[in-house]
Enzyme design. Structure first.
Site, short mmCIF file in Angstrom:
data_model
loop_
_atom_site.label_atom_id
_atom_site.label_comp_id
_atom_site.label_asym_id
_atom_site.label_seq_id
_atom_site.Cartn_x
_atom_site.Cartn_y
_atom_site.Cartn_z
N SER A 32 0.81 -1.22 0.00
CA SER A 32 0.00 0.00 0.00
C SER A 32 0.85 1.27 0.00
O SER A 32 1.86 1.37 0.69
CB SER A 32 -0.90 0.00 1.24
OG SER A 32 -1.70 1.15 1.25
N GLY B 73 -3.90 3.69 1.05
CA GLY B 73 -4.81 3.76 2.19
C GLY B 73 -6.02 4.65 1.90
O GLY B 73 -5.85 5.78 1.47
N ASN C 154 9.28 8.87 4.18
CA ASN C 154 8.09 9.49 3.61
C ASN C 154 7.17 9.98 4.70
O ASN C 154 7.09 9.39 5.78
CB ASN C 154 7.37 8.52 2.66
CG ASN C 154 6.26 7.75 3.34
OD1 ASN C 154 5.13 8.25 3.49
ND2 ASN C 154 6.57 6.55 3.80
N ASN D 262 -6.70 -1.09 1.48
CA ASN D 262 -6.06 -0.62 2.72
C ASN D 262 -6.93 0.50 3.29
O ASN D 262 -7.32 1.42 2.58
CB ASN D 262 -4.65 -0.12 2.38
CG ASN D 262 -3.84 0.29 3.59
OD1 ASN D 262 -4.00 1.37 4.11
ND2 ASN D 262 -2.94 -0.59 4.01
N CYS E 111 0.18 3.96 10.65
CA CYS E 111 0.89 4.99 9.89
C CYS E 111 1.50 6.02 10.82
O CYS E 111 0.81 6.62 11.64
CB CYS E 111 -0.02 5.70 8.91
SG CYS E 111 0.88 6.92 7.96
N VAL F 60 5.98 -5.19 8.20
CA VAL F 60 5.84 -4.02 9.02
C VAL F 60 5.46 -2.81 8.18
O VAL F 60 5.76 -2.75 6.99
CB VAL F 60 7.16 -3.69 9.76
CG1 VAL F 60 7.52 -4.78 10.73
CG2 VAL F 60 8.31 -3.40 8.79
C1 LIG Z 1 5.46 6.56 0.00
C2 LIG Z 1 4.85 5.52 0.89
C3 LIG Z 1 3.49 5.55 1.16
C4 LIG Z 1 2.90 4.59 2.00
N1 LIG Z 1 1.55 4.61 2.22
C5 LIG Z 1 0.97 3.62 2.96
C6 LIG Z 1 -0.45 3.58 3.15
O1 LIG Z 1 -1.21 4.38 2.61
N2 LIG Z 1 -0.95 2.58 3.95
C7 LIG Z 1 -0.15 1.63 4.54
O2 LIG Z 1 -0.65 0.75 5.23
N3 LIG Z 1 1.19 1.63 4.33
C8 LIG Z 1 1.77 2.61 3.57
N4 LIG Z 1 3.13 2.60 3.37
C9 LIG Z 1 3.97 1.53 3.99
C10 LIG Z 1 4.29 0.41 3.00
O3 LIG Z 1 3.09 -0.22 2.53
C11 LIG Z 1 5.21 -0.65 3.65
O4 LIG Z 1 4.58 -1.14 4.81
C12 LIG Z 1 6.58 -0.07 4.06
O5 LIG Z 1 7.02 0.88 3.12
C13 LIG Z 1 7.64 -1.16 4.25
O6 LIG Z 1 7.86 -1.89 3.05
P1 LIG Z 1 9.04 -1.51 1.99
O7 LIG Z 1 10.31 -1.37 2.76
O8 LIG Z 1 9.04 -2.63 0.98
O9 LIG Z 1 8.64 -0.20 1.36
C14 LIG Z 1 3.72 3.56 2.55
C15 LIG Z 1 5.10 3.53 2.26
C16 LIG Z 1 5.66 4.48 1.44
C17 LIG Z 1 7.15 4.40 1.14
#
Ligand SMILES: Cc1cc2nc3c(=O)[nH]c(=O)nc-3n(C[C@H](O)[C@H](O)[C@H](O)COP(=O)(O)O)c2cc1C
Length: 313
Positions: free
Chosen positions: A29, A54, A77, A108, A139, A200
């Site tokens: 997400s 989300g 972010n 989400n 978040c 996570v």
């Molecule tokens: C730019 C950005 C926006 C995100 N927006 C959401 C979100 O809307 N809802 C959510 O549950 N996680 C959100 N996340 C978290 C990611 O889904 C993920 O849990 C987190 O980045 C760890 O995984 P990764 O290291 O592969 O990015 C966001 C992450 C990033 C980098």
């Protein structure tokens, strides 16, 4: 079945509670828009599933810029959950997603109060083609709500119980890593009625520009993601998987097939890939191919054979 080098194949299909996925790779997400925007960039139908940005009951504009900053092996972010709102998602995005074959679509969901989560789910219930909800209780980038639900056991219980009552669809609770005991939070989610947990989300972090002495991100604090967090995320997935009977979806810094294998060995039934899509928008699709090759090369016939397969001696 997925074909790799030499015509041999590996069965990549997995089951996350009631949800069947043709492979364990899910776009995470917030890093994959509403999915459909990636239609011209990669073959969406190659993915096991995708989690949309989300959604809240009303549209949200998010935080002021700068909202992204690249760090050593990671990314900060503080988007602040900008989204078009649940109703616009149903009208503008879901019809396109419904046309995808065998790609599981996860919605989400985010809110500031328990009632916000409930209301958002009630709106989304009208939409056909949503396989499950992923509850973002974690978040770190909003001034109120969100993180509190994910870091306080009682609030977590209350929000999951409320969401559980609002839907028959499978409920995945996405846990915050910003807690002392991830095992405890995993158990709370399970007891409150979650069908699965995912973890996570990002780690609370910050960066400062030494020249201007100002924060790199307007919100000051932000969420850290990407390869920098992978070893910590892996440990948390391992701890959570040991603590609960429900399936676990693992994520945090995945960028190679062997990263996926590590998460599966730690006990995850599937994985989500987030920040890797920022470096290469085709990362998720490439990871499916890479995982298939990895399995064939390592004579793993079924990817499910890897789940929880950590060898202690
Ligand atoms: C730019 C950005 C926006 C995100 N927006 C959401 C979100 O809307 N809802 C959510 O549950 N996680 C959100 N996340 C978290 C990611 O889904 C993920 O849990 C987190 O980045 C760890 O995984 P990764 O290291 O592969 O990015 C966001 C992450 C990033 C980098």
């Amino acid at each position: 079945m997925s074909t790799a080098a030499g015509g041999r194949t590996a069965d990549l299909s997995v089951q996350v509670g009631p949800i069947a996925l043709k492979n364990p790779v899910i776009a995470a997400s917030g890093t994959f828009g509403y999915g459909i925007e990636f239609e011209d960039v990669l073959h969406l139908d190659k993915l096991g599933g995708l989690v949309v940005k989300g959604l809240s009951k009303e549209p949200m504009i998010g935080n002021p810029p700068p909202r992204l900053y690249e760090t050593a092996a990671g990314m900060l972010n503080a988007i602040g959950l900008q989204n078009i709102g649940a109703r616009a998602f149903l009208e503008e995005k879901l019809p396109g997603l419904r046309k995808l074959k065998d790609v599981v679509v996860f919605a989400n969901v985010f809110g500031y109060t328990r009632e916000d989560y409930e209301r958002t789910i009630q709106i989304l219930e009208e939409g056909e083609g949503i396989a499950a909800y992923e509850l973002n209780v974690s978040c770190p980038n909003t001034t109120h709500g969100g993180i509190q639900f994910g870091s306080d056991p009682r609030s977590l219980d209350e929000v999951v119980v409320k969401a559980r009552k609002a839907t028959q669809r499978p409920l995945i609770v996405k846990l915050s890593p910003n807690v002392t005991s991830i095992a405890q939070m995993a158990r709370v989610a399970q007891e409150a009625g979650a069908d699965a947990i995912s973890l996570v989300n990002t780690f609370l972090a910050m960066a400062i520009d030494p020249e201007t002495r100002k924060p790199r991100i307007a919100n000051v604090t932000a969420g850290l993601s990407g390869p920098a967090i992978k070893p910590i995320a892996l440990r948390m997935v391992y701890d959570a998987a040991k603590a609960v009977k429900i399936p676990v979806i693992g994520m945090g810094g995945i960028s190679t097939a062997s990263d996926i294998v590590e998460f599966l060995l730690a006990g995850a039934s599937a994985v989500e890939v987030g920040t890797a899509s920022y470096w290469d928008p085709r990362a998720t699709e490439k990871l499916v191919e890479e995982l298939s090759r990895w399995c064939v090369e390592h004579r793993v016939e079924r990817v499910t054979d890897l789940i929880g397969g950590l060898q202690m001696e």
